[in-house]
Motif scaffolding. Structure first.
Motif, PDB file in Angstrom:
ATOM      1  N   LEU A 174     -12.999 -31.486 -14.265  1.00 19.04           N
ATOM      2  CA  LEU A 174     -12.705 -32.897 -13.975  1.00 19.04           C
ATOM      3  C   LEU A 174     -13.974 -33.738 -13.963  1.00 19.04           C
ATOM      4  CD1 LEU A 174     -10.043 -32.525 -11.125  1.00 19.04           C
ATOM      5  CD2 LEU A 174      -9.645 -33.058 -13.545  1.00 19.04           C
ATOM      6  N   ALA A 175     -15.128 -33.100 -13.799  1.00 18.31           N
ATOM      7  CA  ALA A 175     -16.402 -33.829 -13.822  1.00 18.31           C
ATOM      8  C   ALA A 175     -16.682 -34.416 -15.200  1.00 18.31           C
ATOM      9  CB  ALA A 175     -17.534 -32.910 -13.387  1.00 18.31           C
ATOM     10  N   ASN A 176     -15.949 -33.976 -16.213  1.00 25.28           N
ATOM     11  CA  ASN A 176     -16.131 -34.481 -17.576  1.00 25.28           C
ATOM     12  C   ASN A 176     -15.003 -35.416 -17.998  1.00 25.28           C
ATOM     13  OD1 ASN A 176     -18.491 -32.835 -17.980  1.00 25.28           O
ATOM     14  ND2 ASN A 176     -17.109 -31.075 -18.220  1.00 25.28           N
ATOM     15  N   HIS A 177     -14.201 -35.858 -17.027  1.00 27.29           N
ATOM     16  CA  HIS A 177     -13.052 -36.706 -17.359  1.00 27.29           C
ATOM     17  C   HIS A 177     -13.080 -37.998 -16.556  1.00 27.29           C
ATOM     18  CE1 HIS A 177     -10.624 -34.125 -20.029  1.00 27.29           C
ATOM     19  NE2 HIS A 177     -11.247 -33.133 -19.409  1.00 27.29           N
ATOM     20  N   ASP A 178     -12.335 -38.979 -17.053  1.00 31.61           N
ATOM     21  CA  ASP A 178     -12.194 -40.262 -16.363  1.00 31.61           C
ATOM     22  C   ASP A 178     -11.050 -40.159 -15.349  1.00 31.61           C
ATOM     23  OD1 ASP A 178     -14.192 -41.332 -17.958  1.00 31.61           O
ATOM     24  OD2 ASP A 178     -12.765 -41.956 -19.512  1.00 31.61           O
ATOM     25  N   LEU A 179     -11.314 -40.615 -14.155  1.00 31.83           N
ATOM     26  CA  LEU A 179     -10.352 -40.476 -13.065  1.00 31.83           C
ATOM     27  C   LEU A 179      -9.846 -41.843 -12.615  1.00 31.83           C
ATOM     28  CD1 LEU A 179     -12.278 -37.831 -10.903  1.00 31.83           C
ATOM     29  CD2 LEU A 179     -10.704 -37.430 -12.822  1.00 31.83           C
ATOM     30  N   ILE A 180      -8.583 -41.870 -12.209  1.00 26.73           N
ATOM     31  CA  ILE A 180      -7.956 -43.074 -11.661  1.00 26.73           C
ATOM     32  C   ILE A 180      -7.502 -42.718 -10.252  1.00 26.73           C
ATOM     33  CG2 ILE A 180      -6.109 -44.767 -11.951  1.00 26.73           C
ATOM     34  CD1 ILE A 180      -6.056 -43.777 -14.957  1.00 26.73           C
ATOM     35  N   THR A 181      -8.024 -43.406  -9.250  1.00 27.14           N
ATOM     36  CA  THR A 181      -7.770 -42.999  -7.874  1.00 27.14           C
ATOM     37  C   THR A 181      -7.314 -44.165  -7.006  1.00 27.14           C
ATOM     38  OG1 THR A 181     -10.028 -43.441  -7.077  1.00 27.14           O
ATOM     39  CG2 THR A 181      -9.604 -41.280  -8.089  1.00 27.14           C
ATOM     40  N   PHE A 182      -6.753 -43.803  -5.879  1.00 25.96           N
ATOM     41  CA  PHE A 182      -6.429 -44.773  -4.832  1.00 25.96           C
ATOM     42  C   PHE A 182      -7.712 -45.035  -4.045  1.00 25.96           C
ATOM     43  CE2 PHE A 182      -4.485 -46.503  -1.053  1.00 25.96           C
ATOM     44  CZ  PHE A 182      -3.303 -47.077  -1.512  1.00 25.96           C
ATOM     45  N   PRO A 183      -8.049 -46.285  -3.728  1.00 26.11           N
ATOM     46  CA  PRO A 183      -9.289 -46.562  -2.997  1.00 26.11           C
ATOM     47  C   PRO A 183      -9.334 -45.823  -1.662  1.00 26.11           C
ATOM     48  CG  PRO A 183      -8.311 -48.590  -3.834  1.00 26.11           C
ATOM     49  CD  PRO A 183      -7.296 -47.518  -4.035  1.00 26.11           C
ATOM     50  N   ASP A 195     -11.022 -46.308   0.988  1.00 26.61           N
ATOM     51  CA  ASP A 195     -11.144 -47.109   2.206  1.00 26.61           C
ATOM     52  C   ASP A 195      -9.908 -47.950   2.499  1.00 26.61           C
ATOM     53  OD1 ASP A 195     -11.412 -48.759   0.045  1.00 26.61           O
ATOM     54  OD2 ASP A 195     -13.054 -49.952   0.870  1.00 26.61           O
ATOM     55  N   MET A 196      -8.822 -47.722   1.745  1.00 25.96           N
ATOM     56  CA  MET A 196      -7.594 -48.476   1.962  1.00 25.96           C
ATOM     57  C   MET A 196      -6.513 -47.567   2.526  1.00 25.96           C
ATOM     58  SD  MET A 196      -7.368 -51.200  -1.137  1.00 25.96           S
ATOM     59  CE  MET A 196      -6.300 -52.177  -0.098  1.00 25.96           C
ATOM     60  N   ARG A 197      -5.620 -48.162   3.319  1.00 23.81           N
ATOM     61  CA  ARG A 197      -4.523 -47.398   3.916  1.00 23.81           C
ATOM     62  C   ARG A 197      -3.576 -46.929   2.816  1.00 23.81           C
ATOM     63  NH1 ARG A 197       0.678 -48.123   5.565  1.00 23.81           N
ATOM     64  NH2 ARG A 197       1.353 -46.994   7.422  1.00 23.81           N
ATOM     65  N   ALA A 198      -3.363 -45.619   2.763  1.00 23.52           N
ATOM     66  CA  ALA A 198      -2.509 -45.044   1.726  1.00 23.52           C
ATOM     67  C   ALA A 198      -1.050 -45.063   2.166  1.00 23.52           C
ATOM     68  CB  ALA A 198      -2.933 -43.605   1.432  1.00 23.52           C
ATOM     69  N   VAL A 213      -7.108 -48.272  -7.672  1.00 26.02           N
ATOM     70  CA  VAL A 213      -5.997 -49.223  -7.554  1.00 26.02           C
ATOM     71  C   VAL A 213      -5.133 -48.801  -6.374  1.00 26.02           C
ATOM     72  CG1 VAL A 213      -4.642 -47.951  -9.276  1.00 26.02           C
ATOM     73  CG2 VAL A 213      -4.053 -50.320  -8.758  1.00 26.02           C
ATOM     74  N   ASN A 214      -4.696 -49.770  -5.576  1.00 23.15           N
ATOM     75  CA  ASN A 214      -4.010 -49.464  -4.310  1.00 23.15           C
ATOM     76  C   ASN A 214      -2.498 -49.440  -4.449  1.00 23.15           C
ATOM     77  OD1 ASN A 214      -3.616 -52.200  -4.677  1.00 23.15           O
ATOM     78  ND2 ASN A 214      -3.691 -52.669  -2.496  1.00 23.15           N
ATOM     79  N   ASN A 215      -2.003 -49.045  -5.598  1.00 26.63           N
ATOM     80  CA  ASN A 215      -0.567 -48.996  -5.828  1.00 26.63           C
ATOM     81  C   ASN A 215      -0.265 -47.810  -6.737  1.00 26.63           C
ATOM     82  OD1 ASN A 215       1.848 -49.761  -7.703  1.00 26.63           O
ATOM     83  ND2 ASN A 215       2.134 -51.020  -5.884  1.00 26.63           N
ATOM     84  N   LEU A 216       0.606 -46.910  -6.288  1.00 25.82           N
ATOM     85  CA  LEU A 216       0.875 -45.695  -7.066  1.00 25.82           C
ATOM     86  C   LEU A 216       1.514 -45.998  -8.415  1.00 25.82           C
ATOM     87  CD1 LEU A 216       2.103 -43.155  -4.368  1.00 25.82           C
ATOM     88  CD2 LEU A 216       0.037 -43.027  -5.743  1.00 25.82           C
ATOM     89  N   TYR A 217       2.406 -46.981  -8.443  1.00 25.58           N
ATOM     90  CA  TYR A 217       3.033 -47.319  -9.724  1.00 25.58           C
ATOM     91  C   TYR A 217       1.984 -47.833 -10.700  1.00 25.58           C
ATOM     92  CZ  TYR A 217       6.224 -49.406 -13.113  1.00 25.58           C
ATOM     93  OH  TYR A 217       6.872 -49.748 -14.270  1.00 25.58           O
ATOM     94  N   ALA A 218       1.018 -48.597 -10.207  1.00 27.09           N
ATOM     95  CA  ALA A 218      -0.054 -49.080 -11.069  1.00 27.09           C
ATOM     96  C   ALA A 218      -0.903 -47.916 -11.586  1.00 27.09           C
ATOM     97  CB  ALA A 218      -0.924 -50.084 -10.315  1.00 27.09           C
TER      98      ALA A 218
END
Length: 297
Positions: free
Chosen positions: A184-193, A195-198, A223-228
């Motif tokens: 995964l260190a060689n891939h682009d990741l999309i994560t939930f922030p 510092d934000m309430r999940a 991005v703080n939205n799972l659908y996004a």
């Protein structure tokens, strides 16, 4: 004892913000509305409205009174609906709140079938990751991803789900498929922030898989939205982690490192004790349970 007719007029004025608009709602003249409000204020010995050129605004005492009256009106409306509701026919308003991801992607597409079965139910969906207060009638039913803490709420276990890593097949054709967490260190990741309430405890699962340096350097979007997150993964932007039900109807998404998964998350169908005998809630609950079974969660 406060006069209910005066309280009813007061509530209409408080909601409308003017004597004229309240009078139109109540089919009363402006002067009649004004007299009722003045009489109520005289009886209580406090002003309930600030009167100014732009209209009316509630005083502190008026805010307190309207909060109570609004709750009474909501409970009376609910009681009236329940009394008029047939034991065999589900009808009347039903306000349902659900998390943004579940409500937008899984629940909404199935609502048409429910309404075709129960056309006399007036359904309102409130898609929101915050927990609305069922006791205060902000909603009739909630679909929640944690067990309710309030003792006066009835809960029915609806489903359990897990999260996995996903990427679009086009992304994998360009970048290759990771065979281990280290890849995964060689891939682009999309994560939930972080510092934000999940919306539920499992949301930060992808960030927890890699060390902080990888998370910082390889995250291309937070991005703080799972659908996004799902939509970003669908666009080929990178790898994201989300519940399997969000990927189930998207065959172009590929599950990665399938032996790894986030912890199990339980979802509940929740409603107030006072609505235990509501036919509308019963048919909606049974409909959801049937659709969950068909979806093989």
């Amino acid at each position: 004892m406060m006069d209910w007719d005066k309280l009813r007029v007061f509530h209409a004025v408080a909601e409308a913000g003017s004597f004229t608009h309240a009078g139109e709602t109540l089919n009363l003249s402006q002067s009649a509305v004004s007299r009722q409000i003045s009489a109520l204020e005289d009886g209580l010995g406090v002003p309930l409205f600030h009167r100014h050129a732009r209209g009316l605004s509630l005083t502190e005492q008026g805010e307190a009174l309207n909060h109570t009256v609004r709750d009474i009106v909501a409970k009376l409306t609910m009681t009236e609906t329940m009394i008029g509701e047939s034991r065999d026919i589900a009808k009347g308003p039903l306000k349902v709140t659900a998390t943004s991801a579940f409500g937008s992607t899984w629940l909404t597409p199935r609502i048409g079938e429910f309404l075709s079965l129960y056309p006399d139910v007036q359904l309102t969906l409130l898609i929101d990751d915050t927990e609305l207060d069922l006791g205060m009638r902000e909603a009739d039913v909630a679909i929640r991803v944690s067990a309710p803490r309030q003792p006066d709420l009835i809960q029915r276990h609806l489903m359990a789900f897990r999260s996995h890593l996903y990427a679009h097949q086009d992304y994998l054709q360009k970048r290759g498929e990771p065979q281990s967490v280290a890849d995964l260190a060689n891939h682009d990741l999309i994560t939930f922030p972080q510092d934000m309430r999940a919306p539920f405890a499992n949301t930060h699962w992808l960030r927890s898989l890699v060390d902080s340096t990888v998370a910082r350097n390889r995250t291309v979007l937070q991005v703080n939205n799972l659908y996004a997150i799902v939509r970003a993964v669908e666009s080929g932007l990178g790898i994201g982690a989300f519940p399997d039900y969000l990927a189930k109807e998207r065959p172009e998404l590929v599950r990665l490192l399938p032996d790894l998964s986030g912890s199990k998350v339980d979802a509940y169908f929740v409603y107030p004790e006072e609505l235990r005998h509501s036919k509308r809630i019963a048919v909606f609950r049974d409909f959801l349970i049937r659709k969950v079974t068909e979806s093989q969660f």
